[in-house]
Write an enzyme that holds these catalytic residues in place. Structure first.
Site, PDB file in Angstrom:
ATOM      1  N   PRO A  83      54.709  82.518   2.930  1.00 26.86           N
ATOM      2  CA  PRO A  83      54.420  83.468   1.849  1.00 26.86           C
ATOM      3  C   PRO A  83      54.149  84.916   2.262  1.00 26.86           C
ATOM      4  CG  PRO A  83      52.477  82.173   2.337  1.00 26.86           C
ATOM      5  CD  PRO A  83      53.584  81.629   3.206  1.00 26.86           C
ATOM      6  N   CYS A  84      55.152  85.591   2.736  1.00 27.49           N
ATOM      7  CA  CYS A  84      55.012  87.006   3.093  1.00 27.49           C
ATOM      8  C   CYS A  84      54.621  87.852   1.888  1.00 27.49           C
ATOM      9  CB  CYS A  84      56.314  87.535   3.676  1.00 27.49           C
ATOM     10  SG  CYS A  84      56.629  86.922   5.326  1.00 27.49           S
TER      11      CYS A  84
END
Length: 170
Positions: A133-134
Site C-alpha cells: 500500500p504505497c
C-alpha cells in the site's frame, strides 16, 4: 546466448507462462498478472479482457474484491520475490502500514534506517499497488505526493478515501 539458454533463463526466473485476469473496482479495472502459485504484478486502469483460472490470480481477485467491499483490511497473497534483500525490507515496511493509517516518507525511512528517497523509489517501482500500500505514504506535512499507479494522485486519494473511517480523518 543461444535460444535454448534464453528460454531456460526465463524459466529459471519465473518469467514464463504468465497469466492475467481483471476485476472492476471503484478505482477502475485492476489487472492481476502471475502464475498458478504467485502474483507478479497488479496494474490499475489497464483494459484487458483476460481471464484466468490460476489459483494465485483467482485468490488475488477475491481479496481485491473483499478489500473494496470493506471486508478485508490485510492482504495475504504469494507475491513474486523482491529482486534484492533491501527491496524486500522496503516492501515489508510499506506492507506494515496498517489499513486506515498513513505514514510519511521521512518517518518511515527513519523507522527502518533508510532514506526518504529510497522509500520513494520503492513506491515508484512497486509492482503491487493496493496490495503493497504505497498509497498510505504521504509527503511532509501530510502532502498527498505522487502515486505511480492508475491515475496517479487521483487514484491515491481515492484509495485513501476508501480506507478512511466514516466521519474520520487519516
Amino acid at each position: 546466448m543461444t535460444l535454448e539458454r534464453s528460454i531456460a533463463a526465463l524459466h529459471s526466473v519465473g518469467m514464463y507462462a504468465r497469466d492475467a485476469a481483471s476485476i472492476a473496482t471503484p478505482i477502475g479495472l485492476v489487472r492481476v498478472t502471475g502464475t498458478g502459485d504467485r502474483i507478479d504484478a497488479i496494474d490499475i486502469g489497464v483494459e484487458d479482457g483476460s481471464t484466468s483460472d490460476a489459483p494465485a490470480i483467482l485468490e488475488a481477485l477475491r481479496q481485491i474484491d473483499a478489500y473494496f467491499a470493506g471486508r478485508l483490511t490485510e492482504f495475504d497473497l504469494p507475491l513474486a520475490l523482491s529482486p534484492t534483500p533491501r527491496g524486500a525490507d522496503l516492501r515489508q515496511a510499506i506492507v506494515d502500514i496498517a489499513y486506515g493509517t498513513t505514514a510519511n516518507y521521512g518517518a518511515l525511512a527513519k523507522a527502518i534506517g533508510s532514506s526518504p528517497r529510497a522509500i520513494g523509489q520503492a513506491c515508484a517501482r512497486n509492482p503491487f499497488p493496493i496490495i503493497v500500500p504505497c498509497h498510505r505514504i504521504l509527503g511532509a506535512g501530510g502532502a498527498l505526493g505522487a502515486y505511480s499507479a492508475g491515475d496517479g494522485p487521483i487514484t491515491k486519494s481515492r484509495l485513501l478515501d476508501h480506507e478512511r473511517p466514516p466521519g474520520g480523518l487519516l
